[in-house]
Design an enzyme around this catalytic site. Structure first.
Site, PDB file in Angstrom:
ATOM      1  N   GLN A  37      38.964   4.236 -22.231  1.00 24.52           N
ATOM      2  CA  GLN A  37      38.703   5.505 -21.605  1.00 24.52           C
ATOM      3  C   GLN A  37      38.158   5.336 -20.128  1.00 24.52           C
ATOM      4  O   GLN A  37      38.549   5.907 -19.339  1.00 24.52           O
ATOM      5  CB  GLN A  37      37.737   6.331 -22.544  1.00 24.52           C
ATOM      6  N   ARG A  43      30.427   4.374 -29.022  1.00 20.37           N
ATOM      7  CA  ARG A  43      29.700   4.904 -30.562  1.00 20.37           C
ATOM      8  C   ARG A  43      30.632   5.911 -30.978  1.00 20.37           C
ATOM      9  O   ARG A  43      31.388   6.514 -30.322  1.00 20.37           O
ATOM     10  CB  ARG A  43      28.520   5.543 -29.800  1.00 20.37           C
ATOM     11  N   ASN A  55      28.128  -1.622 -24.304  1.00 26.61           N
ATOM     12  CA  ASN A  55      26.998  -1.162 -24.923  1.00 26.61           C
ATOM     13  C   ASN A  55      26.730  -2.392 -26.155  1.00 26.61           C
ATOM     14  O   ASN A  55      27.838  -2.707 -26.625  1.00 26.61           O
ATOM     15  CB  ASN A  55      26.922   0.070 -25.449  1.00 26.61           C
ATOM     16  N   GLY A  89      38.853  -4.356 -20.099  1.00 24.05           N
ATOM     17  CA  GLY A  89      38.795  -3.285 -20.999  1.00 24.05           C
ATOM     18  C   GLY A  89      39.613  -2.030 -20.377  1.00 24.05           C
ATOM     19  O   GLY A  89      39.210  -1.443 -19.123  1.00 24.05           O
ATOM     20  N   HIS A  95      18.776   0.943 -21.615  1.00 25.17           N
ATOM     21  CA  HIS A  95      19.640   1.815 -21.784  1.00 25.17           C
ATOM     22  C   HIS A  95      19.924   2.329 -23.219  1.00 25.17           C
ATOM     23  O   HIS A  95      20.642   1.981 -24.096  1.00 25.17           O
ATOM     24  CB  HIS A  95      21.154   1.601 -21.185  1.00 25.17           C
TER      25      HIS A  95
HETATM   26  P1  A3D Z   1      37.241   2.496 -25.293  1.00 23.35           P
HETATM   27  O1  A3D Z   1      38.069   3.560 -24.931  1.00 23.35           O
HETATM   28  O2  A3D Z   1      37.337   2.044 -26.759  1.00 23.35           O
HETATM   29  O3  A3D Z   1      37.795   1.183 -24.646  1.00 23.35           O
HETATM   30  C1  A3D Z   1      37.340  -0.165 -24.755  1.00 23.35           C
HETATM   31  C2  A3D Z   1      38.558  -1.063 -24.644  1.00 23.35           C
HETATM   32  O4  A3D Z   1      37.918  -2.455 -24.862  1.00 23.35           O
HETATM   33  C3  A3D Z   1      39.775  -0.808 -25.566  1.00 23.35           C
HETATM   34  O5  A3D Z   1      40.744  -0.602 -25.017  1.00 23.35           O
HETATM   35  C4  A3D Z   1      39.719  -2.109 -26.355  1.00 23.35           C
HETATM   36  O6  A3D Z   1      41.278  -2.519 -26.677  1.00 23.35           O
HETATM   37  C5  A3D Z   1      38.996  -2.974 -25.319  1.00 23.35           C
HETATM   38  N1  A3D Z   1      38.884  -4.340 -25.954  1.00 23.35           N
HETATM   39  C6  A3D Z   1      38.286  -4.643 -27.288  1.00 23.35           C
HETATM   40  N2  A3D Z   1      38.210  -5.905 -27.294  1.00 23.35           N
HETATM   41  C7  A3D Z   1      38.507  -6.588 -26.045  1.00 23.35           C
HETATM   42  C8  A3D Z   1      38.482  -7.734 -25.726  1.00 23.35           C
HETATM   43  N3  A3D Z   1      38.102  -8.924 -26.604  1.00 23.35           N
HETATM   44  N4  A3D Z   1      39.123  -8.012 -24.649  1.00 23.35           N
HETATM   45  C9  A3D Z   1      39.349  -7.201 -23.579  1.00 23.35           C
HETATM   46  N5  A3D Z   1      39.189  -6.026 -23.911  1.00 23.35           N
HETATM   47  C10 A3D Z   1      38.810  -5.357 -25.262  1.00 23.35           C
HETATM   48  O7  A3D Z   1      35.562   2.455 -24.832  1.00 23.35           O
HETATM   49  P2  A3D Z   1      35.178   3.396 -23.720  1.00 23.35           P
HETATM   50  O8  A3D Z   1      36.054   2.779 -22.414  1.00 23.35           O
HETATM   51  O9  A3D Z   1      34.720   4.708 -24.004  1.00 23.35           O
HETATM   52  O10 A3D Z   1      33.812   2.531 -23.530  1.00 23.35           O
HETATM   53  C11 A3D Z   1      33.363   1.128 -23.282  1.00 23.35           C
HETATM   54  C12 A3D Z   1      32.194   0.662 -23.629  1.00 23.35           C
HETATM   55  O11 A3D Z   1      31.218   1.360 -22.643  1.00 23.35           O
HETATM   56  C13 A3D Z   1      31.459   0.854 -24.785  1.00 23.35           C
HETATM   57  O12 A3D Z   1      30.616  -0.379 -25.549  1.00 23.35           O
HETATM   58  C14 A3D Z   1      30.543   2.108 -24.499  1.00 23.35           C
HETATM   59  O13 A3D Z   1      29.462   2.051 -25.436  1.00 23.35           O
HETATM   60  C15 A3D Z   1      30.042   1.699 -23.257  1.00 23.35           C
HETATM   61  N6  A3D Z   1      29.473   2.736 -22.510  1.00 23.35           N
HETATM   62  C16 A3D Z   1      28.552   2.504 -21.926  1.00 23.35           C
HETATM   63  C17 A3D Z   1      27.787   3.435 -21.102  1.00 23.35           C
HETATM   64  C18 A3D Z   1      26.795   3.271 -20.193  1.00 23.35           C
HETATM   65  O14 A3D Z   1      26.130   4.034 -19.369  1.00 23.35           O
HETATM   66  C19 A3D Z   1      26.086   1.733 -20.155  1.00 23.35           C
HETATM   67  C20 A3D Z   1      28.328   4.632 -21.202  1.00 23.35           C
HETATM   68  C21 A3D Z   1      29.491   5.180 -22.036  1.00 23.35           C
HETATM   69  C22 A3D Z   1      30.069   4.040 -22.535  1.00 23.35           C
END
Ligand code: A3D
Length: 321
Positions: A13, A83, A121, A10, A176
């Site tokens: 962000q 989200r 998440n 991933g 969480h």
């Molecule tokens: P974002 O910036 O959208 O990054 C997610 C990345 O995943 C994107 O670049 C997508 O291209 C990539 N992706 C989608 N499908 C696939 C796949 N099949 N294989 C590999 N990569 C893929 O999101 P983010 O970085 O802000 O957040 C990522 C996740 O963390 C989300 O699910 C959030 O809800 C979660 N999150 C968790 C917490 C906790 O404290 C647990 C806090 C904040 C966010």
């Protein structure tokens, strides 16, 4: 010590901030994977080009090929949608379970001996699914949530008491989600109970309880508060920092006691579920789970939170994962 290989699945962000933090701390060589073409390569190049100024000489590689994660020692998964305003974490279940399944299948193929930290998440369900698909031992599959939730709680207490956050110890247990359990009774400032300091500040027990209650509620909703402000995604600096604390404890075998999403086998009266509890993190992943005495109210809150995790996992199973 041989340099560790860290695979980040991933490159959004959180993945981007993780890459930068790992580089700046020289925690290991990074492979940043994403399915979006050129995105991880662009981020990796951008960060690598800061190496002269930041003074790091680790390798940072962006890729769309899972083959590049081969033999990784540590895998951190952030793949999945974040989200948007108005959404709960559980609303992400179907989409992110599909993504997590494919991620896990590839980690199983290319890095079956790794330790994995999951951030995607809905966290408790995603950790469960990742472990089930990879078959990696439970103690080597760990979810990040509690470190962040606890840091949020500690930050609010520090602001309220006007003291350094470095002296705050505060812990959040449970799933969480909105049912998470900030432990008020154990929250302290260098050993002094936070409630005692609040009572002294306000000279009134009722007011102190009210102020603490507001901080507990803000902690539970803190993720949503950031989502509402950002509008296009969720928190990413603080989740990345939190996962780095876990990664450092594992890589340097620090044996830090951190609240993490761990698989329980009877601890806290919970069996067969991933739930946030204090654990010792070292080179083998989760090396011990530290149980503590909960009073009736705290145990009821934890049971309630575990029920939410149970129903989330049941929903996931019903969806065929
Ligand atoms: P974002 O910036 O959208 O990054 C997610 C990345 O995943 C994107 O670049 C997508 O291209 C990539 N992706 C989608 N499908 C696939 C796949 N099949 N294989 C590999 N990569 C893929 O999101 P983010 O970085 O802000 O957040 C990522 C996740 O963390 C989300 O699910 C959030 O809800 C979660 N999150 C968790 C917490 C906790 O404290 C647990 C806090 C904040 C966010």
């Amino acid at each position: 010590m041989a340099r560790k290989k860290i695979a980040l699945i991933g490159g959004g962000q959180i993945g981007g901030v993780l890459t930068q933090l790992i580089a700046q701390r020289q925690l290991g060589d990074v492979v940043l994977f994403d399915i979006v073409e050129d995105l991880p390569q662009g981020k990796a190049l951008d960060i690598a080009e800061a190496s002269r100024v930041d003074g790091f000489d680790i390798s940072v590689k962006g890729t769309n090929s899972y083959k590049d994660i081969e033999g990784a020692d540590l895998v951190i998964v952030t793949a999945g949608l974040p989200r948007k305003p108005g959404m709960s974490r559980d609303d992400l279940l179907t989409t992110n379970a599909q993504i997590m399944k494919s991620v896990a299948e590839n980690v199983k193929n290319y890095a079956p001996n790794s330790i994995a930290i999951i951030i995607s998440n809905p966290l408790d369900a995603m950790v469960t699914l990742f472990q089930k698909v990879t078959g990696i031992s439970h103690h080597k599959v760990i979810g990040q949530a509690g470190v962040l939730d606890s840091s949020r709680f500690a930050t609010f207490i520090a602001w309220e008491l006007g003291v350094s956050v470095k002296d705050i110890n505060a812990m959040v247990l449970g799933g969480h989600g909105d049912t998470m359990v900030p432990l008020v009774r154990y929250a302290n400032v260098n050993g002094i109970p936070a409630m005692e300091l609040l009572e002294r500040k306000y000279g009134d027990k009722t007011k102190a309880v009210e102020v603490m209650k507001a901080m507990v509620e803000r902690t539970k909703m803190a993720g949503g508060e950031v989502v509402k402000l950002l509008k296009t995604g969720s928190a990413f600096y603080s989740p990345a920092s939190s996962a780095i604390a876990m990664a450092e404890s594992i890589i340097y075998d620090e044996k830090r006691v951190l609240p993490v999403c761990a698989y329980l086998q009877g601890e806290f009266g919970i069996n067969g579920y991933y739930v946030g509890v204090p654990a010792v993190l070292g080179e083998n992943g989760i090396e011990n789970i530290l149980e503590l005495t909960l009073d009736q109210e705290e145990q009821a809150a934890l049971d309630n939170s575990v029920n939410a995790v149970r129903s989330l996992v049941a929903d996931m199973v019903r969806l065929g994962f």
